[in-house]
Design an enzyme around this catalytic site. Structure first.
Site, short mmCIF file in Angstrom:
data_model
loop_
_atom_site.label_atom_id
_atom_site.label_comp_id
_atom_site.label_asym_id
_atom_site.label_seq_id
_atom_site.Cartn_x
_atom_site.Cartn_y
_atom_site.Cartn_z
N CYS A 2 0.82 -1.21 0.00
CA CYS A 2 0.00 0.00 0.00
C CYS A 2 0.86 1.27 0.00
O CYS A 2 1.95 1.29 0.56
CB CYS A 2 -0.86 0.02 1.25
SG CYS A 2 -1.88 -1.44 1.41
N ARG A 27 4.32 0.70 -6.46
CA ARG A 27 4.31 -0.24 -5.35
C ARG A 27 3.31 -1.36 -5.55
O ARG A 27 3.36 -2.37 -4.86
CB ARG A 27 3.98 0.50 -4.05
CG ARG A 27 5.03 1.50 -3.64
CD ARG A 27 4.54 2.40 -2.54
NE ARG A 27 4.45 1.74 -1.26
CZ ARG A 27 5.43 1.74 -0.35
NH1 ARG A 27 6.53 2.39 -0.60
NH2 ARG A 27 5.30 1.12 0.80
N TRP A 74 -3.04 -2.42 -1.64
CA TRP A 74 -2.65 -3.73 -2.16
C TRP A 74 -3.26 -4.75 -1.21
O TRP A 74 -2.85 -4.86 -0.06
CB TRP A 74 -1.12 -3.84 -2.19
CG TRP A 74 -0.61 -5.08 -2.86
CD1 TRP A 74 -0.47 -5.30 -4.19
CD2 TRP A 74 -0.12 -6.27 -2.22
NE1 TRP A 74 0.06 -6.55 -4.42
CE2 TRP A 74 0.28 -7.16 -3.23
CE3 TRP A 74 0.01 -6.66 -0.89
CZ2 TRP A 74 0.81 -8.42 -2.96
CZ3 TRP A 74 0.52 -7.92 -0.61
CH2 TRP A 74 0.92 -8.78 -1.65
N ASN A 98 -0.65 1.05 5.88
CA ASN A 98 0.19 0.06 5.18
C ASN A 98 0.71 -0.89 6.24
O ASN A 98 1.14 -0.46 7.30
CB ASN A 98 1.36 0.76 4.48
CG ASN A 98 2.32 -0.24 3.84
OD1 ASN A 98 1.91 -1.33 3.45
ND2 ASN A 98 3.59 0.12 3.76
N GLY A 99 0.68 -2.19 5.94
CA GLY A 99 1.17 -3.18 6.90
C GLY A 99 0.05 -4.12 7.30
O GLY A 99 -0.98 -4.20 6.62
N GLU A 481 16.68 -16.30 -12.01
CA GLU A 481 16.31 -14.91 -12.18
C GLU A 481 15.61 -14.69 -13.52
O GLU A 481 14.62 -13.97 -13.61
CB GLU A 481 17.54 -14.00 -12.03
CG GLU A 481 17.27 -12.52 -12.16
CD GLU A 481 16.18 -11.98 -11.23
OE1 GLU A 481 15.76 -12.67 -10.29
OE2 GLU A 481 15.71 -10.86 -11.49
N LYS A 485 11.78 -13.29 -13.76
CA LYS A 485 11.49 -12.06 -14.50
C LYS A 485 10.38 -12.32 -15.51
O LYS A 485 9.44 -11.55 -15.65
CB LYS A 485 12.76 -11.60 -15.20
CG LYS A 485 12.95 -10.15 -15.34
CD LYS A 485 13.52 -9.45 -14.14
CE LYS A 485 12.81 -9.70 -12.89
NZ LYS A 485 13.42 -9.30 -11.66
N GLU A 488 6.85 -12.99 -13.78
CA GLU A 488 6.18 -11.90 -13.07
C GLU A 488 5.60 -10.84 -13.99
O GLU A 488 4.57 -10.26 -13.67
CB GLU A 488 7.06 -11.28 -11.98
CG GLU A 488 8.25 -10.50 -12.42
CD GLU A 488 9.01 -9.86 -11.22
OE1 GLU A 488 10.23 -9.78 -11.30
OE2 GLU A 488 8.36 -9.45 -10.25
N HIS A 504 15.46 -35.79 -14.01
CA HIS A 504 14.98 -36.51 -12.83
C HIS A 504 13.49 -36.27 -12.60
O HIS A 504 13.00 -36.50 -11.49
CB HIS A 504 15.81 -36.10 -11.61
CG HIS A 504 17.24 -36.51 -11.72
ND1 HIS A 504 17.67 -37.82 -11.64
CD2 HIS A 504 18.36 -35.79 -11.99
CE1 HIS A 504 18.98 -37.88 -11.81
NE2 HIS A 504 19.42 -36.64 -12.04
N LYS A 602 5.79 -3.66 -5.22
CA LYS A 602 7.22 -3.38 -5.35
C LYS A 602 7.94 -3.65 -4.04
O LYS A 602 8.99 -4.26 -4.00
CB LYS A 602 7.41 -1.92 -5.77
CG LYS A 602 8.86 -1.49 -5.89
CD LYS A 602 9.55 -2.22 -7.01
CE LYS A 602 11.01 -1.84 -7.18
NZ LYS A 602 11.71 -2.83 -8.02
O1 M6R Z 1 13.17 -4.70 -2.04
P1 M6R Z 1 13.72 -6.07 -2.07
O2 M6R Z 1 14.95 -6.21 -2.92
O3 M6R Z 1 13.96 -6.62 -0.69
O4 M6R Z 1 12.59 -6.97 -2.70
C1 M6R Z 1 12.72 -8.36 -2.75
C2 M6R Z 1 11.71 -8.96 -3.70
O5 M6R Z 1 10.42 -8.69 -3.28
C3 M6R Z 1 11.90 -8.43 -5.13
O6 M6R Z 1 13.19 -8.67 -5.59
C4 M6R Z 1 10.90 -9.11 -6.08
O7 M6R Z 1 11.21 -10.46 -6.20
C5 M6R Z 1 10.91 -8.41 -7.45
N1 M6R Z 1 9.57 -8.14 -7.86
C6 M6R Z 1 11.50 -9.23 -8.51
O8 M6R Z 1 11.50 -8.58 -9.73
#
Ligand code: M6R
Length: 607
Positions: A2, A27, A74, A98-99, A481, A485, A488, A504, A602
């Site tokens: 949020c 975010r 969010w 937020n939280g 990674e 990417k 997501e 396997h 984010k």
């Molecule tokens: O702010 P941070 O680097 O701690 O965030 C960690 C993950 O939430 C962040 O890397 C997330 O996996 C990204 N959306 C990946 O692109």
């Protein structure tokens, strides 16, 4: 997560709040709302969906106001809907959050038993009702806020207005980030500084259990004992331009284009006499020379950077490195003691799981280092030492340039440790550091300059239902990674496997035309990876190979992207840029909302 904003000033508050909420869109959110002071008290407007829905509502119901609060939600408790959107209102109190309030269900049950009627499914509404009760009893906002917070467990930040205190916004920090900022014609509270960079760079970071009272002519901070707290006013290094798209169609693409420079800048800021400098992060050469092991904890992309850091540190410094998924850290046995190094890696520095892991490491007496991109974030304040990465603001939810700078930080740490331990000569350590400083940024730029090639390769796979990524060693870490990417932002199912592990079990999923991205950048593993490529080819896979030009038998793949020649230790920097661009173009070809992918936030400030 949020986004929170509050404004008290001399200009149109609705415009200010919407501008800030637009800056917080990155975010991730599913609904938005505002409370504004009007002629007789406050008016709250909120709407599910994108900000444009709220803007329409405001256009239909114009409110002349110079003070208010706003929120992008969010969803955690209760689905995205108008009712669940913030602000939540009870009596004179209007509040955004937020939280997570962990004991919300108990509070709600007690209040309902006493006749309270709830209008939403959120945890937030329990807080606003408690605060309303406290305010009715005390008639004084600060003590009502403190009294309420004493009854709440969990982590949260609030922005609050009271309908009978026109012109004043209260911000409370307890576990979730919050700043207050001095604007040009008024002042703000906000989740982070990017919310208001278009207006100001002058801000204060609220610490735990602090309350900011923001009016048009000042910001007063008090603690939970009611005492005034003198806060240092900081100037954000980031400017508004760096938080805008600058002609790129998406932040993600802009940020991939900034990766090379970010890596160079990060390395340059952490070198002394040609060698990595960790003394300024609280790690002396002597400490590094005695290091027996390293534990890295992080989430998502940052955790994947940790996996590369593990391989590089083990290879160069010859000590074991454990990489922990931060959200799991507390459930396993913790093998940390005094003298051990614990590294938390995070772009935002506000990821709740990573902060929780850091807390555990500190309890076990480990020396903690935060590798973090956001100055002033919780991680940068709570770790014993801080390595500040220099990526600038990363707005796109999908992390790209932050991964590059996290790699740079972890490589520097590996080099410094190896040199301190005498496993790497000073000459070689200087050479590696120099490579990171100049050669690697230029090779990353070379990959970026071949973007159209990658777009063509992506167009071959754009209709895929599922994409597999395979690699061995460093390439396996990279594949994780690449796969993350892609999924997501394109919403294509994807899995990443150690190339030798496919046979396997998972190879049963390979059929005619199944896309497989094979990452093969390590010469000593070429032969083995070739075998794995043959295995999936034999079952009909359509293979895109990412490798350097000296890869033998590249013709076994259907398509190839050659990364520029570098020492094999450094290939993750260039290979990942290719994978990021591949994911970007797959998503773009499929018309996805690249910077704000569905369901994602984010900065993940809840555990
Ligand atoms: O702010 P941070 O680097 O701690 O965030 C960690 C993950 O939430 C962040 O890397 C997330 O996996 C990204 N959306 C990946 O692109």
């Amino acid at each position: 997560m949020c986004g929170i904003i509050g404004y008290s000033g001399h200009e149109n508050a609705a415009d200010k709040l919407i501008h800030a909420l637009t800056s917080l869109e990155y975010r991730g959110y599913d609904s938005a709302g505002v409370t504004l002071f009007a002629e007789n008290g406050t008016v709250t407007l909120k709407k599910q969906g994108r900000l444009k829905n709220l803007q329409q509502l405001l256009a239909d119901n114009p409110i002349a106001s110079v003070c208010g609060i706003g929120h992008t939600r969010w969803a955690t408790h209760g689905k995205p809907s108008d009712d669940n959107a913030h602000p939540h209102v009870s009596g004179k109190v209007s509040l955004v959050h937020n939280g997570i309030i962990e004991n919300y269900a108990d509070i709600r049950r007690d209040l309902e038993r006493d006749g309270a009627v709830f209008l939403s499914d959120t945890d937030t509404e329990s807080a606003v009702k408690l605060l309303d009760d406290a305010y009715r009893q005390t008639g004084e906002p600060l003590s009502a806020i403190r009294q309420t917070c004493e009854q709440l467990t969990g982590s949260y930040a609030f922005a609050i207005v009271f309908a009978d205190i026109n012109g004043k916004v209260f911000g409370v920090r307890r576990g979730s980030p919050l700043i207050a900022a001095y604007g040009q014609d008024g002042n703000f509270v906000a989740s982070d500084i990017t919310a208001v960079l278009w207006d100001t760079r002058r801000y204060i970071s609220l610490d735990e259990n602090e309350i900011a009272a923001v009016t048009n002519d000042g910001i007063v901070v008090t603690d939970f004992d009611g005492k005034a707290v003198a806060k240092e006013t900081k100037t954000a290094e980031w400017d508004s331009e760096s938080a805008e798209k600058g002609g790129f169609p998406h932040f993600m693409l802009k940020e991939i284009h900034e990766e090379a420079e970010s890596v160079g800048r990060t390395v340059a800021a952490h070198i002394k006499d040609g060698l990595p400098d960790f003394q300024s992060c609280g790690l002396s050469r002597q400490f590094l020379s005695k290091l027996k092991s390293v534990t890295i904890a992080a989430c998502g992309t940052a955790m994947h950077a940790g996996l590369v850091g593990k391989t590089v540190t083990e290879r160069l410094a010859g000590i074991p490195v454990r990489v922990e998924v931060a959200s799991e850290f507390r459930y396993g046995s913790v093998f940390l003691e005094e003298g051990d190094l614990f590294v938390a890696v995070s772009q935002s520095g506000e990821t709740a799981d990573t902060l929780a892991a850091l807390d555990i490491a500190k309890q076990h007496g480990a020396r903690t280092l935060g590798i973090v991109n956001a100055a002033g974030s919780a991680l940068s304040r709570e770790a014993d030492g801080v390595f500040l990465t220099m990526a600038g603001p990363e707005i796109s939810v999908a992390s790209t340039k932050a991964y590059g700078v996290q790699l740079a930080a972890l490589y520097l740490l590996a080099i410094a440790t190896a040199e301190a331990k005498g496993k790497l000569s000073s000459e070689d350590a200087r050479l590696f550091t120099q490579t990171l400083l100049t050669e690697i940024p230029s090779k990353i730029s070379e990959v970026v300059s071949r973007e159209s090639e990658i777009r063509t390769l992506a167009s071959d796979f754009m209709n895929a239902k599922s994409v597999f990524f395979i690699g061995r060693g460093l390439d396996c870490a990279l594949s994780y990674e690449g796969s993350l990417k892609l999924k997501e932002i394109s919403y294509i199912h994807s899995e990443s496997y150690a190339a030798g592990e496919m046979k396997h079990g998972t190879i049963s999923l390979i059929e005619e035309n199944t896309p497989v991205v094979a990452v093969a950048t390590q010469p000593e593993l070429f032969t083995k990876t070739i075998s794995n490529i043959r295995e999936v080819k034999a079952r009909g896979a359509n293979v895109l190979l990412i490798c350097p030009a000296n890869f033998p038998n590249a013709d076994i793949a259907d398509t190839v992207f050659n990364i520029p020649a570098t020492s094999e230790l450094f290939t993750p920097f260039t290979a990942v840029t290719a994978l990021q661009l591949f994911a970007y173009h797959m998503a773009e070809l499929r018309g996805r909302d690249i910077d704000k992918p569905r369901n994602l936030a984010k900065s993940v400030t809840v555990e």
